[in-house]
Each structure stands twice: as C-alpha cells, then as structure tokens.
Design a protein around this motif. Sequence first.
Motif, short mmCIF file in Angstrom:
data_model
loop_
_atom_site.label_atom_id
_atom_site.label_comp_id
_atom_site.label_asym_id
_atom_site.label_seq_id
_atom_site.Cartn_x
_atom_site.Cartn_y
_atom_site.Cartn_z
N UNK A 51 0.83 -1.21 0.00
CA UNK A 51 0.00 0.00 0.00
C UNK A 51 0.86 1.26 0.00
N UNK A 52 2.01 1.24 0.69
CA UNK A 52 2.88 2.42 0.72
C UNK A 52 3.46 2.67 -0.67
N UNK A 83 -4.95 -0.71 -9.03
CA UNK A 83 -3.73 -1.38 -8.56
C UNK A 83 -4.10 -2.55 -7.65
N UNK A 84 -5.11 -2.34 -6.80
CA UNK A 84 -5.55 -3.42 -5.91
C UNK A 84 -6.08 -4.61 -6.70
N UNK A 85 -6.84 -4.27 -7.75
CA UNK A 85 -7.43 -5.32 -8.58
C UNK A 85 -6.35 -6.16 -9.23
N UNK A 86 -5.25 -5.52 -9.63
CA UNK A 86 -4.17 -6.25 -10.29
C UNK A 86 -3.23 -6.89 -9.28
N UNK A 88 -8.90 -5.16 -4.53
CA UNK A 88 -8.51 -6.55 -4.36
C UNK A 88 -9.73 -7.45 -4.17
N UNK A 89 -10.77 -6.91 -3.49
CA UNK A 89 -11.98 -7.70 -3.28
C UNK A 89 -12.68 -8.02 -4.60
N UNK A 90 -12.73 -7.03 -5.50
CA UNK A 90 -13.34 -7.27 -6.82
C UNK A 90 -12.55 -8.36 -7.53
N UNK A 91 -11.24 -8.27 -7.41
CA UNK A 91 -10.38 -9.21 -8.09
C UNK A 91 -10.69 -10.66 -7.67
#
Lengths: 300, 282
Positions: A162-163, A238-241, A254-257
């Motif tokens: 995250x940083x 970025x979270x999704x990837x 990330x949850x969608x991913x």
Amino acid sequence: MTIQLRRDWWLSDAPESALQARCGRFYRMGLRALRSPAMVFGLAIIALLVLAAIFAPWLAPADPNAQDISQRLLPPGAAHWLGTDQLGRDLLSRVIYGARPTLMIVSLVALLAAPAGLLLGMCAGYFGGWIEAVLMRITDIFMAFPRLVLALALVAVLGPGIVNAVIAIAITAWPPYARVARAESRTVKGSDFIQAARVQGLPTGRILFGHLLPICLPSTVIRVTLDMAGIILTAAGLGFLGLGAQPPMSEWGAMISTGRQYIFDQWWVAAVPGVAILLASLAFNLVGDGLRDVLDPKNG
Amino acid sequence: MAELLIEDLSVTYPTPTGPVQVVKSLSLQMGAERIGIVGESGSGKSMTARAVLGLVRSPGTTTARRMAYDGIDLMRQDAAGWRAIRGRRIGMVLQDPKFSLNPVQRIGRQIAEAGLLHRVFSRGQARARVLEMLETVGVDQPGRVYEAYPHQLSGGIGQRVMIAAMMIAEPGLLIADEPTSALDVMVRGQVLEMMDREIRRRGMGLLMISHDLKMVAHFCDRVLVMYQGRVVESCSAGDLFKSRHPYTRGLLNCLPTGEHPGQPLPTIDRALIQEEAMRHGA
C-alpha cells in the motif's frame, strides 16, 4: 463581539465586525452548497466514508478477516447483510474496513503530489527560460503515459504494497498540478507587485513562497478535489491487479479481483466492493464540482 | 552625501533588424536633489530608472562608462549585491497601486517586509514602525489600513501605502516612475506634496519620471527632457517654460490652455526636431 446563534446575525447586510462579516460569508457559502442536492449527496457519502473508516471496529458486525468455510459464498441475508466471500468472511465488514486504505491512499497522494506539483510548476513559471523548458518537458513525459500503466510500472519496480502504491500514484498525479501552477505563476510573475517586491530587494525564495504561493494555491486545491475520484480509481485498479494492498487486508480493488472468479454465480462478491468504489468516486466528483461552483464568485 | 553618478549609460535591445538603443549615452549627476525626467512614451525615461536598479530584463543589455551610487559601483553587482541596494539604498515607487500591492496580503505585512528584510527594525518593533510610517504618509486611520487588504483601499491611500513601503527601509534615493498618473487630479496634488515633504525632511534624492511637465516643474529642482533615448535638454525647473529647444517647446505647446478654446491642440513637428538635432550634431 461574539458569535451568536440568531439567523439574522449570520445573514446581516451590515456586519458590525470583520468576524461577523466572515462568519456571514461562510454561512452564505454553506447555504449555497446545501441548495445543490448533488453536493449534499456527495458530502453525505464522504462523511459516511470517513465515519466508517474511523469507527470501523465498532461499526463492522464481524471481524473482516475471520474465516468460516461452512459459511462461504452466502447470498445477502439476515445473518450477513451483504453476504460472504469465498472464505466465508462477512462482506459488509470488509467493505467498511476497506474505506481505510482508500481514504489513506487518497489523502496521502494529495499531500505528496499537490505540493510537489505546485512547487515545480511555480518555479517553472517564475524562472522561465531553460528551467521552465526542462521542468515542463519532464511534466509532458509523465503526462504522455496513461496513469494506471505508469503506476503499474512503478509498483513493479518498487514492489507491491500500500505504501508503494501511494508513492506510485503520487508520482503519476503531480503533472496536472504543475501545469496549473505554472500557468498561474506565469501570469502573476509579470505583475507590478512582484516587480515591487524585487525593487525592495526581496530574495527569490521570499517572492516565491511569500507572494506567489498564496495566489497559486486556490486553483491547485480545486484541481486536487476534482482529481480525488481518479486517485480512488487508480488505487482500486492497482488493488485489482494485486499490486496494491496485499491480502488479507480488505481493499475494494482486491476484493473485486477475488470476486471475479465467482462473478456469474455469486455476483455479490464482486458487486459489493464495486458499488463502494462507484459511490466513493462519484461522491468526490460531486463535491469537487460543487465546491468549484460555491467558490466561484460569478456564481452568486 | 550620497551621490548618484551616471556616465554614458546606454540600454540596448537586439531586434531582427539590428540592435536598438532605447537609452543613448545618458549622463547624470545628482545628490540630495529632486530631478525630473520628462518625455513622451517610449523616450527611455522608465528604462533609465530600471537600469539604475539593475532591472533591465534580458535580452536587453546595460552599458555605461560609470554608474555608481554612494561609491557603490552599480555596473558590478551580483544578485546578492542588488538585493542589498534595492529598497535599502535606492527605492522605487511604481505607477499604479492597484497592481503594485499583493492582493492577498495585508497592508501592514507588505510595508514591514522590506524593513524586516534589511534589518532596519526587529520583528517586535515592526507594527509600531509601520503604523508610524502610515501616519507620516498621511493615512488617517493607520490601524485600519494596517489590517486591510489592497482591494479595500482607494487609489490615493494605496499610493501612500506604496510610498510608505518604499521609504520604510530608509533609502537615500527614491525613484518614482509616474507615481501619480493612476490617481485622479484631486488626490494627485496631495500625494505629491506629502512625498515632497518627506523627501525634504529626510534629505533624500528624488528621481521623478513623468510626462506631466507642469508637475515636474513644480516639484523638481532640475528637469531632463528625453527624446528617443537621448537627453535633449537639461535645465533648472524654473527655466523649463522658457526653453527654446524645439522638442520641449513642442511638448509645452501641447498643453491645453484656456486661451483658444475649441482649437485642436498642436502636434509635435518631428522634422523640425531632426533638423535641430542635425545642427547640434554638426
């Protein structure tokens, strides 16, 4: 003179003190903001987001990371209002906790990128010549890349987390602010009061930070509020990837991913964080738009 | 006594058709006196003032055999050297207070800035010194003006504030570039009289740039008349109206008088000036 709660004191046409005049101005601004339903809606959602982020441990019905395989992929219902994911974690709790990384990324990016862009743009506009040419060409290079692609490349170099996502997004976010600040400082640079400051023997640093900065600041602030939605989307991307927040941290992208694998049979796993992203970026857009109208003196 | 000495000052700008001299070998020597520079637009008055403060922007270049103030060589100054001179030794009042005050800063802070910078007084003394200065320049309610922003002031008060800001660091020479042309006629006289009084009291020098012949004749000891970058006449202020130079005569003839109402004002006969210049050159 003290502040009073009577309505006519706030709206007086003949304020008795500078304090009352200032209070009245803000009150009127507030009234104007409240007349626009879109802005009220946006503000309400942002308030909700902030509250959710602060009070997540008390608001969330369950531990966002508590797994219960027997309860996996349950549809929304009485026990789990928004259903559960593939590991049996309560989706409502995870969405509430997900407000934390999102808000953190948005505010950190704004704090990092806006001053950097402001400073570079101001210097470019004020000094002109080869300094401007070099700084603005660098800005152009950054703007030539699609934002997410550049952020991806940076995260690939820095490593996921995250940083690093904040750093990567900040590096892609500053060029528009530099452009705004440069335009502003170029117009102000030639004005007589900058000339007057030079005639008084002021060093360049004091002219830049004492005289130029306060004038470049407002347009940059508005630009930042309008950019918030874009920052949220980039962070979610970025979270999704898998390059932003790392599991088991609950982050909307990330949850969608993870929900993608079940999207045809258990739609809610991807839809719930998706709606959260939609609402958050919509809210920031509405507020940015509304703020511009409220602060615009032509819009009485 | 501090003395400004200029010998053979030229300011040159390159153009596609070759270099153009906007100030041509100007020489001047002045102490604590009041000198007016007059001339039409583009005659090089303002450029002369800017050159004295090292404010000629590139691509313009300044050359001079000698240019010094109080023994300080003005031709050999780096950025730090200029900062020590500007404001502290030589101050400059600009034309329009509407544009020469920072719109987002309070007046008090703007006036104090130069004084603090040049360490004329300390931060603790600043407020008292600024209020005193505001009173000196004839502001009725110094306390109120101290807290005000520039847009809350009238033009006359604004220009008084500018003069206060330029005199706070106690320079020995004040350059005033058309200090009153943005003010209305009523206020103009008051501001000029105040400025004149303060300059005399402090024993300062004044270099006043203007196109107003009457005003310059009234407030200055000596007058330089500039035309196309050159000083075409230098005389004491009292003799200005007796001048025989065709350009100065031309300027004087252009002043409206009540003698022949309804007549168009004469224009300057440039051929005559050229002829005169040729004769002088030969």
